[in-house]
Write a protein that holds these residues in place. Structure first.
Motif, PDB file in Angstrom:
ATOM      1  N   PRO A   1     -52.890  20.391  19.682  1.00  0.00           N
ATOM      2  CA  PRO A   1     -52.256  20.310  21.002  1.00  0.00           C
ATOM      3  C   PRO A   1     -53.064  19.482  21.997  1.00  0.00           C
ATOM      4  N   VAL A   2     -54.391  19.489  21.863  1.00  0.00           N
ATOM      5  CA  VAL A   2     -55.230  18.659  22.744  1.00  0.00           C
ATOM      6  C   VAL A   2     -54.882  17.191  22.516  1.00  0.00           C
ATOM      7  N   MET A   3     -54.820  16.812  21.246  1.00  0.00           N
ATOM      8  CA  MET A   3     -54.496  15.427  20.914  1.00  0.00           C
ATOM      9  C   MET A   3     -53.100  15.057  21.417  1.00  0.00           C
ATOM     10  N   LYS A   4     -52.130  15.943  21.205  1.00  0.00           N
ATOM     11  CA  LYS A   4     -50.763  15.648  21.651  1.00  0.00           C
ATOM     12  C   LYS A   4     -50.674  15.518  23.168  1.00  0.00           C
ATOM     13  N   ASP A   5     -51.393  16.368  23.897  1.00  0.00           N
ATOM     14  CA  ASP A   5     -51.402  16.262  25.359  1.00  0.00           C
ATOM     15  C   ASP A   5     -51.994  14.936  25.810  1.00  0.00           C
ATOM     16  N   LEU A   6     -53.079  14.525  25.185  1.00  0.00           N
ATOM     17  CA  LEU A   6     -53.717  13.257  25.553  1.00  0.00           C
ATOM     18  C   LEU A   6     -52.820  12.066  25.212  1.00  0.00           C
ATOM     19  N   ILE A   7     -52.130  12.156  24.099  1.00  0.00           N
ATOM     20  CA  ILE A   7     -51.202  11.085  23.717  1.00  0.00           C
ATOM     21  C   ILE A   7     -50.104  10.970  24.766  1.00  0.00           C
ATOM     22  N   ARG A   8     -49.584  12.122  25.211  1.00  0.00           N
ATOM     23  CA  ARG A   8     -48.547  12.101  26.255  1.00  0.00           C
ATOM     24  C   ARG A   8     -49.108  11.539  27.567  1.00  0.00           C
ATOM     25  N   LEU A   9     -50.337  11.978  27.935  1.00  0.00           N
ATOM     26  CA  LEU A   9     -50.964  11.455  29.163  1.00  0.00           C
ATOM     27  C   LEU A   9     -51.137   9.946  29.094  1.00  0.00           C
ATOM     28  N   LYS A  10     -51.416   9.461  27.924  1.00  0.00           N
ATOM     29  CA  LYS A  10     -51.594   8.017  27.722  1.00  0.00           C
ATOM     30  C   LYS A  10     -50.260   7.290  27.794  1.00  0.00           C
ATOM     31  N   GLY A  11     -49.172   8.062  27.709  1.00  0.00           N
ATOM     32  CA  GLY A  11     -47.845   7.452  27.802  1.00  0.00           C
ATOM     33  C   GLY A  11     -47.313   6.973  26.462  1.00  0.00           C
ATOM     34  N   ILE A  12     -47.866   7.500  25.395  1.00  0.00           N
ATOM     35  CA  ILE A  12     -47.423   7.108  24.063  1.00  0.00           C
ATOM     36  C   ILE A  12     -46.270   8.022  23.653  1.00  0.00           C
ATOM     37  N   ASP A  13     -45.193   7.434  23.178  1.00  0.00           N
ATOM     38  CA  ASP A  13     -44.038   8.193  22.708  1.00  0.00           C
ATOM     39  C   ASP A  13     -44.385   8.836  21.364  1.00  0.00           C
ATOM     40  N   MET A  14     -44.353  10.183  21.299  1.00  0.00           N
ATOM     41  CA  MET A  14     -44.760  10.911  20.096  1.00  0.00           C
ATOM     42  C   MET A  14     -43.907  10.558  18.877  1.00  0.00           C
ATOM     43  N   ASP A  15     -42.613  10.403  19.068  1.00  0.00           N
ATOM     44  CA  ASP A  15     -41.743  10.075  17.938  1.00  0.00           C
ATOM     45  C   ASP A  15     -42.073   8.692  17.393  1.00  0.00           C
ATOM     46  N   GLN A  16     -42.300   7.748  18.292  1.00  0.00           N
ATOM     47  CA  GLN A  16     -42.659   6.391  17.871  1.00  0.00           C
ATOM     48  C   GLN A  16     -44.033   6.414  17.184  1.00  0.00           C
ATOM     49  N   PHE A  17     -44.972   7.160  17.770  1.00  0.00           N
ATOM     50  CA  PHE A  17     -46.323   7.277  17.212  1.00  0.00           C
ATOM     51  C   PHE A  17     -46.257   7.846  15.795  1.00  0.00           C
ATOM     52  N   ARG A  18     -45.501   8.923  15.614  1.00  0.00           N
ATOM     53  CA  ARG A  18     -45.343   9.566  14.304  1.00  0.00           C
ATOM     54  C   ARG A  18     -44.717   8.593  13.308  1.00  0.00           C
ATOM     55  N   SER A  19     -43.698   7.866  13.756  1.00  0.00           N
ATOM     56  CA  SER A  19     -43.023   6.908  12.893  1.00  0.00           C
ATOM     57  C   SER A  19     -43.984   5.813  12.432  1.00  0.00           C
TER      58      SER A  19
END
Length: 162
Positions: free
Chosen positions: A136-154
């Motif tokens: 969850p720490v990593m996911k929160d930071l990814i969101r703060l960075k403005g990275i789209d999680m679905d795109q990142f996962r893809s």
């Protein structure tokens, strides 16, 4: 002359579980490197792609113990979380550096292999607890960075499939 062959199939469950444990260890190290790099990026302004890669490479070359210290300083983990991370580090070090040397005698019997398998699974549980804390720490930071999680996962899935 006929060569002697040894049937190692009884060891396959041990090898499979150890392989999964190594992957768990790698995931912790990657998570920590990524989290620390994202924190550097967010606090020091946008890193260029080369700087980001350089940070990941530098952190990736550090020992897991050093990475744990790095993340402990940068993320406000509770004392309990720090204990769980240390437990994972001990589990990782045992599995990677000492398991086969210290438990090789267990691999000679069915009962011993069962005991060894239980021990590996117990150590993996500690590793997965740490991974669950870091995720969850990593996911929160990814969101703060403005990275789209679905795109990142893809993109990650595409890299693994390539």
């Amino acid at each position: 002359m006929q060569e002697t062959t040894i049937d190692l199939s009884a060891l396959n469950p041990i090898y499979l579980e150890m392989g999964a444990a190594v992957q768990d260890c790698q995931r912790i190290e990657l998570y920590i490197s990524f989290i620390v790099t994202l924190l550097i990026d967010l606090s020091d302004g946008d890193l260029t792609e080369d700087q980001f890669r350089g940070s990941m490479e530098t952190l990736g070359a550090q020992t897991m113990g050093r990475l744990m210290e790095e993340i402990k300083q940068k993320v406000g983990f509770t004392d309990e979380s720090v204990r769980e991370l240390r437990k994972a580090l001990k589990a990782r070090n045992f599995l990677i550096h000492r398991f086969y040397n210290e438990r090789s005698d267990l691999l000679l019997t069915n009962e011993g292999r069962d005991r060894a398998l239980r021990e590996i699974r117990t150590k993996r549980a500690a590793l997965n607890t740490a991974n669950a804390m870091l995720d969850p720490v990593m996911k929160d930071l990814i969101r703060l960075k403005g990275i789209d999680m679905d795109q990142f996962r893809s993109e990650l899935e595409q890299r693994f499939e390539a």
